[in-house]
Design a protein around this motif. Sequence first.
Motif, PDB file in Angstrom:
ATOM      1  N   UNK A   6      32.106  55.421  17.633  1.00  0.00           N
ATOM      2  CA  UNK A   6      33.305  54.604  18.568  1.00  0.00           C
ATOM      3  C   UNK A   6      33.942  53.465  18.011  1.00  0.00           C
ATOM      4  N   UNK A   7      33.504  52.866  16.909  1.00  0.00           N
ATOM      5  CA  UNK A   7      34.435  51.923  16.275  1.00  0.00           C
ATOM      6  C   UNK A   7      35.803  52.513  15.418  1.00  0.00           C
ATOM      7  N   UNK A   8      35.658  53.986  15.247  1.00  0.00           N
ATOM      8  CA  UNK A   8      36.632  54.688  14.721  1.00  0.00           C
ATOM      9  C   UNK A   8      37.677  55.104  15.573  1.00  0.00           C
ATOM     10  N   UNK A   9      37.348  55.145  16.813  1.00  0.00           N
ATOM     11  CA  UNK A   9      38.414  55.832  17.636  1.00  0.00           C
ATOM     12  C   UNK A   9      39.428  54.630  18.202  1.00  0.00           C
ATOM     13  N   UNK A  10      40.460  54.986  18.337  1.00  0.00           N
ATOM     14  CA  UNK A  10      41.688  54.074  18.812  1.00  0.00           C
ATOM     15  C   UNK A  10      41.474  53.943  20.236  1.00  0.00           C
ATOM     16  N   UNK A  11      42.122  52.939  20.911  1.00  0.00           N
ATOM     17  CA  UNK A  11      41.895  52.383  22.388  1.00  0.00           C
ATOM     18  C   UNK A  11      42.064  53.841  23.166  1.00  0.00           C
ATOM     19  N   UNK A  12      43.213  54.694  23.093  1.00  0.00           N
ATOM     20  CA  UNK A  12      43.221  55.694  23.932  1.00  0.00           C
ATOM     21  C   UNK A  12      42.260  56.829  23.745  1.00  0.00           C
ATOM     22  N   UNK A  13      41.806  57.028  22.682  1.00  0.00           N
ATOM     23  CA  UNK A  13      40.550  57.969  22.564  1.00  0.00           C
ATOM     24  C   UNK A  13      39.533  57.433  23.036  1.00  0.00           C
ATOM     25  N   UNK A  18      35.281  57.617  27.349  1.00  0.00           N
ATOM     26  CA  UNK A  18      34.430  56.974  28.398  1.00  0.00           C
ATOM     27  C   UNK A  18      34.400  57.679  29.586  1.00  0.00           C
ATOM     28  N   UNK A  19      35.937  58.155  29.799  1.00  0.00           N
ATOM     29  CA  UNK A  19      36.030  58.796  31.263  1.00  0.00           C
ATOM     30  C   UNK A  19      35.299  60.081  31.207  1.00  0.00           C
ATOM     31  N   UNK A  46      27.118  53.535  23.362  1.00  0.00           N
ATOM     32  CA  UNK A  46      27.743  53.121  22.105  1.00  0.00           C
ATOM     33  C   UNK A  46      29.295  52.976  22.703  1.00  0.00           C
ATOM     34  N   UNK A  47      29.538  54.111  23.547  1.00  0.00           N
ATOM     35  CA  UNK A  47      30.963  53.909  23.906  1.00  0.00           C
ATOM     36  C   UNK A  47      31.304  52.686  24.565  1.00  0.00           C
ATOM     37  N   UNK A  48      30.429  52.582  25.639  1.00  0.00           N
ATOM     38  CA  UNK A  48      30.725  51.089  26.542  1.00  0.00           C
ATOM     39  C   UNK A  48      30.550  49.891  25.823  1.00  0.00           C
ATOM     40  N   UNK A  53      33.257  45.363  23.286  1.00  0.00           N
ATOM     41  CA  UNK A  53      33.540  44.421  22.329  1.00  0.00           C
ATOM     42  C   UNK A  53      35.191  44.245  21.862  1.00  0.00           C
ATOM     43  N   UNK A  54      35.749  45.255  22.517  1.00  0.00           N
ATOM     44  CA  UNK A  54      37.155  45.143  22.193  1.00  0.00           C
ATOM     45  C   UNK A  54      37.665  44.476  23.570  1.00  0.00           C
TER      46      UNK A  54
END
Length: 85
Positions: A6-13, A18-19, A46-48, A53-54
């Motif tokens: 998850x930390x390697x995904x950009x905000x849009x990804x 999550x959706x 992990x995703x949540x 965190x962000x």
Amino acid sequence: MTGVEPSRLDDQQLMKELETIHRTRHDTLLYGSNDALRAHNERMAQLEGEYLRRNPRRLVSSGRTREGARDRCCGEPTTPRTTSA
């Protein structure tokens, strides 16, 4: 682990992931094997966790808190606010 960390995904990804995981939650709970449900739980956490965190100051609807739910009257709208923590 399945999927990109998850930390390697950009905000849009991250939002797309999550959706998707929230959309598939019900079917996984009802029809997935124990292993599938366990993997789903782990990936969702992990995703949540990465989203939180962000976005530590994300909007929070007062009606989605315990106090707000107790104070809310039938059908009363809720207004999001920024968290103070």
